[in-house]
Design an enzyme around this catalytic site. Structure first.
Site, short mmCIF file in Angstrom:
data_model
loop_
_atom_site.label_atom_id
_atom_site.label_comp_id
_atom_site.label_asym_id
_atom_site.label_seq_id
_atom_site.Cartn_x
_atom_site.Cartn_y
_atom_site.Cartn_z
N ARG A 1 0.41 -1.05 0.03
CA ARG A 1 0.37 -0.04 0.18
C ARG A 1 1.15 0.99 0.06
O ARG A 1 0.29 2.14 -0.55
CB ARG A 1 -1.08 -0.01 1.41
CG ARG A 1 -1.81 1.10 1.66
CD ARG A 1 -2.88 1.04 2.49
NE ARG A 1 -1.57 0.81 3.75
CZ ARG A 1 -1.27 2.64 4.22
NH1 ARG A 1 -1.81 3.27 3.97
NH2 ARG A 1 -0.52 1.53 5.18
N ASP B 1 12.91 9.96 17.14
CA ASP B 1 11.95 8.77 15.65
C ASP B 1 12.99 9.17 14.49
O ASP B 1 13.61 10.20 14.00
CB ASP B 1 11.17 9.34 15.50
CG ASP B 1 9.92 8.27 15.74
OD1 ASP B 1 8.84 8.12 16.64
OD2 ASP B 1 9.27 8.13 14.58
#
Length: 427
Positions: free
Chosen positions: A29, A133
């Site tokens: 996807r 992150d």
């Protein structure tokens, strides 16, 4: 897509994301989304671009990482850090507490730590929080400190009134609290990541190890161990306790916090300070709070290593179910899944079916890597309590890992509607 496997291998090498863990449908996807954005129709052409462009690889990573977090998620770990930091500072007031949040996603975890520390009486200058992150978009959201309803879950939202300013349908964290966190981009698997960083007192690395294969997990754990001070504590996610248990690491025994420290034989060379001894004395006392919620992304959990020869569990038939389940939670936190499961079963036999017992059974099977049994237990919990939000989120994770994206989405939507209705009732 013939080239999907090669693209998945590229993602795995870059960030440890395993297609067998998250499912081929997720990777396909996000690849299709990037190809559409670039107006590329040839799979091989996109693979060639991915192999030569660091910017495109980062863009694909941005899509592949789906943030799923909220303030005071797994509250017990957040509050445990605040208590331990306060006690450490009482013994060593001139040495600031160093805390690492990794990965920090959109900032809810490190900001929760700031609020908990302030509530515990720790002054801003007494602690430092570093937060990293791999997803730069998440870091931008974290720096802005603006959050919608999905970041505020559960019944106790008093912290939002104290520390946030309302902006229509969103809330922004006060600037003074945002300044307490130092955000940065970082990849756990990068060879130079934090290799020369000063050690930390507390490390939160929750709900990320479950994405990785065993060899990558061990590599990350070694990195985390190298970042620990002698008496530091690492906190992981509910399904990751078995990954940390080793001849070098042991549970600190705080129920539902999933905290680990270096074993006493490893720490023996350094004299234990008074604050550490005080923490060890109190760590066996059970804490209260919300149940562990779902992992950050829908994944298939690898089976963690079991601790050798778990101790027998002394339980009398007269114990109330609540006491049995509390003891089971503590054992599960320590990685003793067999005895924990036995206590859940005893509670069910003696007191009858309960959503709490079935949910805890599901967590235990989840941590052991038995998806079928975990899913069955979560469904039993939801049959008894259709509004059991943690069970909804865990079931969504399992369904997504099995390729049932539609079923996973239904569970997540139910959880979100439940959260919205609860907020409406309290607001």
């Amino acid at each position: 897509m013939k080239t999907l496997t090669h693209i998945a291998d590229k993602l795995k090498a870059a960030m440890g994301l395993d297609m067998a863990t998250v499912g081929a449908s997720l990777i396909e996807r996000v690849v299709r989304e990037r190809m559409t954005a670039l107006d590329i129709r040839d799979d091989s052409l996109y693979l060639s671009l991915l192999q030569t462009s660091g910017a495109e690889l980062q863009a694909l990573i941005e899509l592949a990482v789906v943030p799923e977090t909220w303030f005071f998620r797994d509250r017990e770990a957040i509050l445990a850090v605040a208590r331990m930091a306060r006690d450490r500072l009482a013994a060593q007031p001139t040495l600031p507490v160093r805390i690492l949040s990794l990965p920090c996603s959109t900032g809810e975890e490190p900001y929760s730590l700031v609020m908990a520390l302030v509530d515990a009486g720790v002054m801003p200058g007494q602690f430092v929080i570093d937060a990293y992150d791999i997803r730069t978009r998440s870091l931008e959201i974290a720096a802005a400190g603006v959050y919608g309803r999905n970041s505020f879950r559960g019944h106790d939202l008093a912290f939002r009134d104290r520390y946030f300013e309302e902006l229509g349908q969103e809330w922004q964290l006060q600037p003074a609290l945002r300044e307490q966190v130092r955000f940065g981009a970082g990849n756990l698997l990068a060879p130079d990541f934090l290799r020369h960083a000063a050690p930390y007192d507390f490390i939160l690395c929750r709900n990320v190890l479950i994405y990785f294969e065993r060899d990558v997990q061990q590599r990350v754990v070694r990195l985390l161990e190298s970042l620990m001070k002698p008496h530091a504590v690492i906190f992981v996610g509910p399904a990751e306790g078995g990954i940390l248990l080793s001849p070098r690491m042991e549970s600190v025994g705080i129920a539902l916090a999933f905290g680990f420290r270096k074993r006493s034989t490893v720490r023996r060379a350094t004299h234990a300070p008074a604050w550490a001894a005080q923490l060890l004395d109190r760590s066996v006392a059970p804490t209260t709070g919300t149940s562990p919620a779902s992992a950050a992304l829908p994944v298939r959990r690898p089976a963690p290593a079991r601790p050798a020869a778990p101790a027998a569990v002394p339980v009398t038939p007269a114990q109330p179910a609540a006491d049995l389940l509390e003891r089971a939670r503590q054992l599960a936190d320590q990685g003793q899944f067999g005895p924990a499961g036995a206590l859940c079963e005893q509670a069910l036999q003696e007191q009858g079916p309960s959503a709490s017992a079935f949910y805890l059974q599901g967590l235990i099977h989840d941590a052991e890597g038995d998806q079928a049994l975990a899913q069955r237990c979560y469904r039993k919990a939801l049959y008894l309590d259709p509004e059991h939000q943690p069970a909804l989120l865990h079931l969504a994770a399992l369904l997504q890992a099995q390729g049932d994206a539609a079923g996973a989405e239904r569970m997540r939507l139910r959880a979100e509607r439940l959260n919205s209705s609860r907020e409406g009732a309290h607001g």
